[in-house]
Design a protein around this motif. Structure first.
Motif, PDB file in Angstrom:
ATOM      1  N   ARG A  37      -9.593  55.228  -1.350  1.00  0.00           N
ATOM      2  CA  ARG A  37      -8.523  54.471  -1.984  1.00  0.00           C
ATOM      3  C   ARG A  37      -8.230  53.162  -1.255  1.00  0.00           C
ATOM      4  O   ARG A  37      -8.363  53.089  -0.040  1.00  0.00           O
ATOM      5  CB  ARG A  37      -7.282  55.363  -1.959  1.00  0.00           C
ATOM      6  N   ALA A  38      -7.771  52.172  -2.032  1.00  0.00           N
ATOM      7  CA  ALA A  38      -7.259  50.916  -1.479  1.00  0.00           C
ATOM      8  C   ALA A  38      -5.969  50.549  -2.197  1.00  0.00           C
ATOM      9  O   ALA A  38      -5.823  50.785  -3.398  1.00  0.00           O
ATOM     10  CB  ALA A  38      -8.273  49.788  -1.646  1.00  0.00           C
ATOM     11  N   LEU A  39      -5.044  49.983  -1.454  1.00  0.00           N
ATOM     12  CA  LEU A  39      -3.825  49.406  -2.020  1.00  0.00           C
ATOM     13  C   LEU A  39      -4.062  47.922  -2.211  1.00  0.00           C
ATOM     14  O   LEU A  39      -4.462  47.232  -1.265  1.00  0.00           O
ATOM     15  CB  LEU A  39      -2.643  49.632  -1.077  1.00  0.00           C
ATOM     16  N   ILE A  40      -3.840  47.444  -3.422  1.00  0.00           N
ATOM     17  CA  ILE A  40      -3.963  46.017  -3.719  1.00  0.00           C
ATOM     18  C   ILE A  40      -2.553  45.472  -3.941  1.00  0.00           C
ATOM     19  O   ILE A  40      -1.868  45.870  -4.891  1.00  0.00           O
ATOM     20  CB  ILE A  40      -4.848  45.763  -4.955  1.00  0.00           C
ATOM     21  N   VAL A  41      -2.125  44.585  -3.050  1.00  0.00           N
ATOM     22  CA  VAL A  41      -0.786  44.001  -3.077  1.00  0.00           C
ATOM     23  C   VAL A  41      -0.928  42.583  -3.616  1.00  0.00           C
ATOM     24  O   VAL A  41      -1.463  41.698  -2.940  1.00  0.00           O
ATOM     25  CB  VAL A  41      -0.152  43.983  -1.671  1.00  0.00           C
TER      26      VAL A  41
ATOM     27  N   PHE B 205     -14.020  47.651 -14.226  1.00  0.00           N
ATOM     28  CA  PHE B 205     -15.043  47.802 -13.181  1.00  0.00           C
ATOM     29  C   PHE B 205     -15.265  49.260 -12.792  1.00  0.00           C
ATOM     30  O   PHE B 205     -16.122  49.561 -11.970  1.00  0.00           O
ATOM     31  CB  PHE B 205     -14.677  46.996 -11.941  1.00  0.00           C
ATOM     32  N   GLY B 206     -14.485  50.172 -13.355  1.00  0.00           N
ATOM     33  CA  GLY B 206     -14.698  51.587 -13.121  1.00  0.00           C
ATOM     34  C   GLY B 206     -13.861  52.209 -12.026  1.00  0.00           C
ATOM     35  O   GLY B 206     -14.054  53.374 -11.684  1.00  0.00           O
ATOM     36  N   TYR B 207     -12.919  51.466 -11.477  1.00  0.00           N
ATOM     37  CA  TYR B 207     -12.035  52.034 -10.462  1.00  0.00           C
ATOM     38  C   TYR B 207     -10.978  52.905 -11.133  1.00  0.00           C
ATOM     39  O   TYR B 207     -10.483  52.583 -12.214  1.00  0.00           O
ATOM     40  CB  TYR B 207     -11.330  50.933  -9.654  1.00  0.00           C
ATOM     41  N   GLN B 208     -10.626  53.999 -10.502  1.00  0.00           N
ATOM     42  CA  GLN B 208      -9.485  54.809 -10.940  1.00  0.00           C
ATOM     43  C   GLN B 208      -8.239  54.013 -10.548  1.00  0.00           C
ATOM     44  O   GLN B 208      -8.115  53.597  -9.397  1.00  0.00           O
ATOM     45  CB  GLN B 208      -9.523  56.158 -10.244  1.00  0.00           C
ATOM     46  N   CYS B 209      -7.325  53.811 -11.476  1.00  0.00           N
ATOM     47  CA  CYS B 209      -6.198  52.906 -11.253  1.00  0.00           C
ATOM     48  C   CYS B 209      -4.850  53.610 -11.320  1.00  0.00           C
ATOM     49  O   CYS B 209      -4.601  54.404 -12.231  1.00  0.00           O
ATOM     50  CB  CYS B 209      -6.184  51.795 -12.300  1.00  0.00           C
ATOM     51  N   THR B 210      -4.002  53.260 -10.373  1.00  0.00           N
ATOM     52  CA  THR B 210      -2.602  53.653 -10.392  1.00  0.00           C
ATOM     53  C   THR B 210      -1.785  52.392 -10.181  1.00  0.00           C
ATOM     54  O   THR B 210      -2.060  51.622  -9.254  1.00  0.00           O
ATOM     55  CB  THR B 210      -2.283  54.663  -9.269  1.00  0.00           C
ATOM     56  N   VAL B 211      -0.787  52.183 -11.028  1.00  0.00           N
ATOM     57  CA  VAL B 211       0.169  51.086 -10.844  1.00  0.00           C
ATOM     58  C   VAL B 211       1.496  51.718 -10.446  1.00  0.00           C
ATOM     59  O   VAL B 211       1.973  52.647 -11.101  1.00  0.00           O
ATOM     60  CB  VAL B 211       0.335  50.250 -12.133  1.00  0.00           C
ATOM     61  N   VAL B 212       2.080  51.213  -9.376  1.00  0.00           N
ATOM     62  CA  VAL B 212       3.383  51.694  -8.929  1.00  0.00           C
ATOM     63  C   VAL B 212       4.416  50.733  -9.514  1.00  0.00           C
ATOM     64  O   VAL B 212       4.612  49.628  -9.021  1.00  0.00           O
ATOM     65  CB  VAL B 212       3.449  51.786  -7.392  1.00  0.00           C
ATOM     66  N   HIS B 213       5.033  51.181 -10.608  1.00  0.00           N
ATOM     67  CA  HIS B 213       5.828  50.278 -11.444  1.00  0.00           C
ATOM     68  C   HIS B 213       7.054  49.694 -10.762  1.00  0.00           C
ATOM     69  O   HIS B 213       7.429  48.552 -11.028  1.00  0.00           O
ATOM     70  CB  HIS B 213       6.217  50.945 -12.767  1.00  0.00           C
ATOM     71  N   ASP B 214       7.701  50.431  -9.881  1.00  0.00           N
ATOM     72  CA  ASP B 214       8.897  49.883  -9.242  1.00  0.00           C
ATOM     73  C   ASP B 214       8.570  49.087  -7.978  1.00  0.00           C
ATOM     74  O   ASP B 214       9.453  48.646  -7.257  1.00  0.00           O
ATOM     75  CB  ASP B 214       9.947  50.968  -8.969  1.00  0.00           C
TER      76      ASP B 214
ATOM     77  N   LEU C  61     -15.553  43.197  -1.675  1.00  0.00           N
ATOM     78  CA  LEU C  61     -14.799  43.813  -0.585  1.00  0.00           C
ATOM     79  C   LEU C  61     -14.556  45.298  -0.863  1.00  0.00           C
ATOM     80  O   LEU C  61     -14.781  46.141   0.008  1.00  0.00           O
ATOM     81  CB  LEU C  61     -13.480  43.061  -0.416  1.00  0.00           C
ATOM     82  N   LEU C  62     -14.115  45.616  -2.075  1.00  0.00           N
ATOM     83  CA  LEU C  62     -13.863  47.017  -2.439  1.00  0.00           C
ATOM     84  C   LEU C  62     -15.149  47.827  -2.431  1.00  0.00           C
ATOM     85  O   LEU C  62     -15.196  48.950  -1.915  1.00  0.00           O
ATOM     86  CB  LEU C  62     -13.187  47.101  -3.807  1.00  0.00           C
ATOM     87  N   ASP C  63     -16.203  47.252  -2.980  1.00  0.00           N
ATOM     88  CA  ASP C  63     -17.477  47.975  -3.063  1.00  0.00           C
ATOM     89  C   ASP C  63     -18.094  48.185  -1.678  1.00  0.00           C
ATOM     90  O   ASP C  63     -18.666  49.246  -1.409  1.00  0.00           O
ATOM     91  CB  ASP C  63     -18.448  47.245  -3.983  1.00  0.00           C
ATOM     92  N   GLU C  64     -17.969  47.203  -0.789  1.00  0.00           N
ATOM     93  CA  GLU C  64     -18.492  47.353   0.572  1.00  0.00           C
ATOM     94  C   GLU C  64     -17.796  48.493   1.317  1.00  0.00           C
ATOM     95  O   GLU C  64     -18.375  49.102   2.204  1.00  0.00           O
ATOM     96  CB  GLU C  64     -18.319  46.051   1.357  1.00  0.00           C
ATOM     97  N   ARG C  65     -16.564  48.791   0.937  1.00  0.00           N
ATOM     98  CA  ARG C  65     -15.807  49.869   1.570  1.00  0.00           C
ATOM     99  C   ARG C  65     -15.896  51.174   0.767  1.00  0.00           C
ATOM    100  O   ARG C  65     -15.173  52.117   1.056  1.00  0.00           O
ATOM    101  CB  ARG C  65     -14.347  49.441   1.738  1.00  0.00           C
ATOM    102  N   SER C  66     -16.728  51.178  -0.262  1.00  0.00           N
ATOM    103  CA  SER C  66     -16.931  52.357  -1.130  1.00  0.00           C
ATOM    104  C   SER C  66     -15.632  52.836  -1.776  1.00  0.00           C
ATOM    105  O   SER C  66     -15.430  54.034  -1.990  1.00  0.00           O
ATOM    106  CB  SER C  66     -17.582  53.506  -0.341  1.00  0.00           C
ATOM    107  N   ILE C  67     -14.771  51.895  -2.123  1.00  0.00           N
ATOM    108  CA  ILE C  67     -13.501  52.212  -2.786  1.00  0.00           C
ATOM    109  C   ILE C  67     -13.790  52.618  -4.220  1.00  0.00           C
ATOM    110  O   ILE C  67     -14.564  51.965  -4.927  1.00  0.00           O
ATOM    111  CB  ILE C  67     -12.546  50.995  -2.758  1.00  0.00           C
ATOM    112  N   ASN C  68     -13.158  53.711  -4.676  1.00  0.00           N
ATOM    113  CA  ASN C  68     -13.284  54.091  -6.083  1.00  0.00           C
ATOM    114  C   ASN C  68     -11.921  54.297  -6.746  1.00  0.00           C
ATOM    115  O   ASN C  68     -11.840  54.560  -7.933  1.00  0.00           O
ATOM    116  CB  ASN C  68     -14.156  55.337  -6.247  1.00  0.00           C
ATOM    117  N   GLU C  69     -10.854  54.165  -5.963  1.00  0.00           N
ATOM    118  CA  GLU C  69      -9.491  54.303  -6.498  1.00  0.00           C
ATOM    119  C   GLU C  69      -8.636  53.164  -5.962  1.00  0.00           C
ATOM    120  O   GLU C  69      -8.628  52.901  -4.759  1.00  0.00           O
ATOM    121  CB  GLU C  69      -8.893  55.637  -6.065  1.00  0.00           C
ATOM    122  N   VAL C  70      -7.922  52.485  -6.853  1.00  0.00           N
ATOM    123  CA  VAL C  70      -7.027  51.404  -6.431  1.00  0.00           C
ATOM    124  C   VAL C  70      -5.596  51.723  -6.840  1.00  0.00           C
ATOM    125  O   VAL C  70      -5.353  52.264  -7.920  1.00  0.00           O
ATOM    126  CB  VAL C  70      -7.454  50.023  -6.979  1.00  0.00           C
ATOM    127  N   VAL C  71      -4.684  51.413  -5.933  1.00  0.00           N
ATOM    128  CA  VAL C  71      -3.258  51.508  -6.180  1.00  0.00           C
ATOM    129  C   VAL C  71      -2.778  50.065  -6.201  1.00  0.00           C
ATOM    130  O   VAL C  71      -3.043  49.305  -5.264  1.00  0.00           O
ATOM    131  CB  VAL C  71      -2.550  52.307  -5.070  1.00  0.00           C
TER     132      VAL C  71
END
Length: 186
Positions: free
Chosen positions: A4-8, A130-139, A100-110
């Motif tokens: 997983r990676a957090l994208i801010v 792009f095939g990443y599992q996605c979660t958006v933290v709405h608040d 950057l995400l692919d180099e770190r083998s990320i498959n899930e983004v928050v």
């Protein structure tokens, strides 16, 4: 196993009170994003900061080299955390984010940040494409009042409409508390 990676996205000074493009509920969104960042750091996971600058100084906000274009102090990247500079709404366009995400083998983004109705929406849809599992933290996201053809759209309605659309087909859309509960259970 999920990596997983957090994208801010774009939690920058111009979006806060006193900035050139103030968003509704920006302080609350930033506080929640800071909570997500702390949890991800503690878990040793990837935190990616996205910083938007328009290409010219006559930009309505995020002018190159301006204080308004700087990442807000609540989000200050730690040494070694990647900062992706973008010049477009979509965080992937003409940037190294996907590499950057692919180099770190990320498959899930928050995903969290601003603006709900623009850059958060674009990054979430692209991440899904792009095939990443996605979660958006709405608040941990913020929007602003909009207008279309003489119809005023309050920020809360704009935010809700975009979160509803993302939840329909692109991402899980949950609160900071829900995300923390899930994250703690892993």
């Amino acid at each position: 196993m999920s990596k997983r990676a957090l994208i801010v996205i774009d939690i920058q000074n111009d979006y806060f009170p006193g900035g050139r493009w103030t968003l509704s509920q920006m302080d609350r969104a930033a506080d929640n994003a800071a909570t997500l960042i702390a949890a991800m750091r503690e878990g040793g996971e990837t935190v990616v900061h996205i910083r938007h600058e328009f290409p010219t100084a006559d930009a309505p906000f995020f002018a190159p080299g301006s204080t308004g274009a700087e990442i807000h102090v609540k989000m200050s990247p730690k040494e070694g955390e990647p900062v992706v500079l973008k010049h477009h709404i979509n965080s992937y366009r003409d940037t190294h984010l996907k590499r950057l995400l692919d180099e770190r083998s990320i498959n899930e983004v928050v995903i969290c940040g601003a603006m709900s109705h623009m850059c958060v929406d674009a990054a979430t849809r692209a991440s899904n494409d792009f095939g990443y599992q996605c979660t958006v933290v709405h608040d941990a996201c913020a929007s602003r009042d909009l207008e279309f053809e003489g119809v005023a759209v309050p920020a809360a309605h704009a935010h809700a409409a975009f979160m509803a659309a993302l939840r329909f087909a692109y991402a899980r859309v949950i609160s900071t508390c829900e995300w923390l509960e899930e994250y703690g259970a892993r």
